[in-house]
Write an enzyme that holds these catalytic residues in place. Sequence first.
Site, PDB file in Angstrom:
ATOM      1  CB  SER A 103       4.243  43.231  67.185  1.00 53.73           C
ATOM      2  OG  SER A 103       5.434  42.811  67.821  1.00 53.73           O
ATOM      3  CB  THR A 152     -35.879  62.410  84.174  1.00 60.56           C
ATOM      4  OG1 THR A 152     -37.265  62.756  84.159  1.00 60.56           O
ATOM      5  CG2 THR A 152     -35.261  62.915  85.482  1.00 60.56           C
ATOM      6  CG  HIS A 153     -37.756  59.820  80.970  1.00 60.49           C
ATOM      7  ND1 HIS A 153     -37.689  58.448  80.873  1.00 60.49           N
ATOM      8  CD2 HIS A 153     -38.040  60.079  82.292  1.00 60.49           C
ATOM      9  CE1 HIS A 153     -37.939  57.900  82.047  1.00 60.49           C
ATOM     10  NE2 HIS A 153     -38.141  58.871  82.927  1.00 60.49           N
ATOM     11  CB  SER A 159     -21.838  73.117  56.087  1.00 61.09           C
ATOM     12  OG  SER A 159     -22.276  72.650  54.838  1.00 61.09           O
ATOM     13  CE  LYS A 168     -25.231  72.697  59.895  1.00 56.42           C
ATOM     14  NZ  LYS A 168     -26.015  71.494  59.909  1.00 56.42           N
ATOM     15  CD  GLU A 210     -21.577  66.447  65.390  1.00 53.51           C
ATOM     16  OE1 GLU A 210     -22.582  66.047  64.804  1.00 53.51           O
ATOM     17  OE2 GLU A 210     -20.830  67.328  64.913  1.00 53.51           O
ATOM     18  CE1 TYR A 239       3.121  36.446  74.626  1.00 54.49           C
ATOM     19  CE2 TYR A 239       3.827  34.677  73.175  1.00 54.49           C
ATOM     20  CZ  TYR A 239       3.493  36.002  73.367  1.00 54.49           C
ATOM     21  OH  TYR A 239       3.526  36.879  72.321  1.00 54.49           O
ATOM     22  CE  LYS A 265       3.063  44.200  72.756  1.00 57.43           C
ATOM     23  NZ  LYS A 265       2.463  42.941  73.267  1.00 57.43           N
TER      24      LYS A 265
HETATM   25  N1  ARG Z   1       6.059  40.453  70.360  1.00 52.33           N
HETATM   26  C1  ARG Z   1       5.644  39.506  71.336  1.00 52.33           C
HETATM   27  C2  ARG Z   1       4.417  40.058  72.091  1.00 52.33           C
HETATM   28  O1  ARG Z   1       4.178  41.215  72.006  1.00 52.33           O
HETATM   29  C3  ARG Z   1       6.743  39.256  72.303  1.00 52.33           C
HETATM   30  C4  ARG Z   1       6.712  37.937  72.941  1.00 52.33           C
HETATM   31  C5  ARG Z   1       7.031  36.891  71.970  1.00 52.33           C
HETATM   32  N2  ARG Z   1       7.197  35.653  72.613  1.00 52.33           N
HETATM   33  C6  ARG Z   1       7.128  34.500  71.957  1.00 52.33           C
HETATM   34  N3  ARG Z   1       7.309  33.459  72.632  1.00 52.33           N
HETATM   35  N4  ARG Z   1       6.846  34.432  70.689  1.00 52.33           N
HETATM   36  O2  ARG Z   1       3.698  39.346  72.738  1.00 52.33           O
END
Ligand code: ARG
Length: 456
Positions: free
Chosen positions: A22, A154-155, A276, A282, A289, A316, A324
């Site tokens: 990640s 309105t509308h 365009s 144009k 947009e 977790y 994220k």
């Molecule tokens: N990269 C993981 C996340 O964003 C970090 C936590 C990982 N924890 C684990 N027990 N594998 O969630």
Amino acid sequence: MALWNSRFKKSFDKGALKFSASLDVDGKLYNEDIDGSKAHVKMLMKQKIVSSNDGNAILKALEEIRKEISSGKLKFDWQKEDIHSLIEERLVDKIGERGKRLHTARSRNDQVALDERLYMRKEIANLVKLTKIFQRTLLKQAQQHKDTIVSGYTHLQRAQPLLFAHHLIAYVSMLDRDVERLNDCMKRANNSPLGAAALAGTTLPIDREYTAKLLGMNSVIVNSLDAVADRDVVIELIGACATIMMHLSRFSEEMVLWSSQEFSFANIDDSFATGSSLMPQKKNPDIAELIRGKVGRVYGSLFAILTIMKSLPLAYNRDMQEDKVHLLEAVDTTKDSLIMASELLKNTKFDKKRFEKELDGDLLLATDLVDYLVRKQVPFRKAHEIIGEIVATCVDSNKKLNGLTIAQYKQFSTKFEEDIFKLLTSRTSVKNKLSLGSTSPAEVEKQLQFWKKKLK
Ligand code: ARG
């Protein structure tokens, strides 16, 4: 080697590692990760869990790593899995065994939850700032269009005349609630999960309140499972972004309409319009947009995070790493869109004369005639009916309301006098409004002053 590999007989499959990595997303949180780690080490030192010698070496090395990352010297190698592993590995590279004490009484589970909250805290402040900038831009245009009369709809059918300033201030007022939502979210984002460890807390004598204080957070999220298991605040922030984007999209839609030849009301500066490749004549409102189109990303992020979280058993789960992607997408898109909406509006000229004449005598003044009869003691429903019949006559004979004679008016009601014709201009219609928050110049001026003061 991964941080967690020693119990395994084989190393992790390359493809599986790539799938799990990640760093491309959480790498953007390196500052937050380092800030969190520093607070953690300071606490470990204070609690005498880590010696001040080792702790200080870690603190110094963490700052060096920050510089290595920001200068691009330390490359992000996806094989390091995530930002937490990358930084910890680099730390051990730099100061050897001492670096291995950093993760004492901590898990990546509470670490990532903290990083995310520190990120949200920073970005909520940025979002508030950008929203207020857009509000100020709206207000500036409103100031210039205190006398500009437009049709209200309105509308998307002509309804009643408005001052354009009034229309713009409506957005200022909507965005004010967006700011409130962001500030409210801040209260819950700025709480510390650190010290929850993996899920159950720790047998080591840590001080959770101390790290929270060092990080300037409001309080500790007490229940250690809750601290690592929930992402409700992420949902809240993306939700607030989605609402901002919905507002920006409505504004953008209006910019598209207003800049069309049919409306001929807004003239977007060439520097914010596009052409365009085929049709030489144009001039297109692409920025508006695109803001309208980018709403899709943020709504998508909201739906994604809600879906990710919906069935996860406590605490977790790795699914949560996906959060994220959506948080950053939503925040970045909303920030960019706020900036562009503001720039677009700054770089647009509105034609003050476009509507007023055309609206004089127009059927959109019908409600003013209803109120006229009401003032002459005709019951409202009856007055509505009478004016409806007059409108029908106008439509049939292709006339405006000021195209009928007083004799014709009197055929519908003897209460009509010559003075009705004074009502049949768009300016009088606006001026005659009395109620609080209405489109009358006096009320609009009050609103302008109110927001000016609030947004100073
Ligand atoms: N990269 C993981 C996340 O964003 C970090 C936590 C990982 N924890 C684990 N027990 N594998 O969630």
